[in-house]
Design a protein around this motif. Structure first.
Motif, PDB file in Angstrom:
ATOM      1  N   LEU A  68      31.635 -10.073 -27.383  1.00  0.00           N
ATOM      2  CA  LEU A  68      32.842  -9.822 -28.178  1.00  0.00           C
ATOM      3  C   LEU A  68      34.086 -10.411 -27.523  1.00  0.00           C
ATOM      4  N   VAL A  69      34.216 -10.216 -26.213  1.00  0.00           N
ATOM      5  CA  VAL A  69      35.473 -10.520 -25.543  1.00  0.00           C
ATOM      6  C   VAL A  69      35.507 -11.933 -24.967  1.00  0.00           C
ATOM      7  N   ASN A  70      34.369 -12.386 -24.415  1.00  0.00           N
ATOM      8  CA  ASN A  70      34.358 -13.719 -23.782  1.00  0.00           C
ATOM      9  C   ASN A  70      33.660 -14.769 -24.632  1.00  0.00           C
ATOM     10  N   GLY A  71      33.117 -14.341 -25.762  1.00  0.00           N
ATOM     11  CA  GLY A  71      32.409 -15.303 -26.605  1.00  0.00           C
ATOM     12  C   GLY A  71      31.099 -15.775 -26.007  1.00  0.00           C
ATOM     13  N   ASP A  72      30.462 -14.962 -25.158  1.00  0.00           N
ATOM     14  CA  ASP A  72      29.167 -15.354 -24.594  1.00  0.00           C
ATOM     15  C   ASP A  72      28.103 -15.434 -25.685  1.00  0.00           C
ATOM     16  N   GLU A  73      27.095 -16.242 -25.412  1.00  0.00           N
ATOM     17  CA  GLU A  73      25.978 -16.461 -26.329  1.00  0.00           C
ATOM     18  C   GLU A  73      25.199 -15.150 -26.540  1.00  0.00           C
ATOM     19  N   PRO A  74      25.106 -14.667 -27.796  1.00  0.00           N
ATOM     20  CA  PRO A  74      24.450 -13.369 -28.029  1.00  0.00           C
ATOM     21  C   PRO A  74      23.000 -13.321 -27.559  1.00  0.00           C
ATOM     22  N   LYS A  75      22.300 -14.467 -27.654  1.00  0.00           N
ATOM     23  CA  LYS A  75      20.886 -14.449 -27.271  1.00  0.00           C
ATOM     24  C   LYS A  75      20.715 -14.084 -25.803  1.00  0.00           C
ATOM     25  N   GLY A  76      21.726 -14.413 -25.000  1.00  0.00           N
ATOM     26  CA  GLY A  76      21.662 -14.076 -23.577  1.00  0.00           C
ATOM     27  C   GLY A  76      21.801 -12.592 -23.325  1.00  0.00           C
TER      28      GLY A  76
END
Length: 258
Positions: A68-76
């Motif tokens: 949500l906050v850093n835009g990290d890849e959800p699959k990770g």
């Protein structure tokens, strides 16, 4: 590659202690046992759905927070559970601060939707466990969802908080997510020995009619025992009333969506 897209269902009620997390965990496990591919998204900073599915919440690498906050890849951030077909995107206590960090973002109500949309092709059901509040993250969950399940505790003031939630749903439908539906009201902690429980069932049924699940979740101590062991009820005591109720609910949901 699955042809039809999965369905995103938020479990919401800003009143705490209504069996929301218990329902998320056990409905998800039952759907997975019925050979559906299921993702639980834990959108509650208390992370009870995560620990209830065996995630060690002190040692989570990536959580929904980073997505949500850093835009990290959800699959990770997605991790497996003891049940085949059942995955979880865990929560983290940091999520408490996420709402403030999200305030300055563009399209702040739509962040979770963008995260989950690509995952719809990989799962039959994505269940979002919302926190007992109507803050920005719950708004994100309702904006991302196709439908919402509203657990209602069988008690005298059960309907008190619902109008607030229904109002929020109405606003979200008009401003952010016109296709949001109510999947159903689910009566939890039902004690068939009490006349009151039956009265409440009738009381909820009257205005909402077909939107009330036929399945009711009976009061069952095994349900809370199971989650303290980090297991869904299916793995803890598959013969218990709680396990049978949630299996029946899963079947009812699948039938409804065929």
């Amino acid at each position: 590659m699955k042809q039809n897209m999965g369905k995103i269902i938020a479990l919401a009620n800003q009143k705490g202690g209504v069996g929301k997390t218990t329902t998320t965990i056990n409905l998800a496990a039952s759907l997975a046992a019925l050979e559906k591919k299921v993702l639980v998204v834990d959108a509650d900073p208390q992370a009870n759905a995560s620990s209830g599915l065996g995630v060690d919440i002190r040692n989570v690498g990536l959580s929904i927070y980073e997505c949500l906050v850093n835009g990290d890849e959800p699959k990770g951030a997605i991790t497996t559970t003891e049940i085949d077909n059942l995955h979880i995107m865990p929560s983290h206590i940091d999520l408490v601060g996420a709402e403030i960090e999200m305030l300055n973002m563009d399209g702040r109500e739509q962040i979770l939707k963008k995260i989950l949309l690509p995952l719809k092709q990989e799962y039959d059901y994505i269940l979002i466990d919302c926190s007992p509040s109507l803050g920005l993250i719950t708004v994100n969950a309702l904006t991302a969802a196709d439908a919402v399940i509203i657990p209602v505790q069988c008690e005298y003031f059960a309907l008190e908080g619902i109008s607030k939630l229904l109002n929020t749903i109405k606003i979200i439908k008009s401003k952010l997510n016109p296709s949001l539906e109510i999947e159903g009201f689910l009566l939890t902690m039902y004690d068939s020995r009490l006349r009151l429980a039956n009265q409440i069932y009738e009381e909820v049924k009257r205005p909402f009619r077909d939107l009330v699940f036929t399945t009711v979740i009976q009061r069952n101590v095994k349900l809370s025992e199971a989650s303290s062991y980090g297991k869904p009820i299916l793995l803890y005591d598959a013969e218990s009333k709680g396990a049978l109720n949630y299996m029946q609910l899963a079947k009812e949901l699948i039938e409804k969506n065929q």
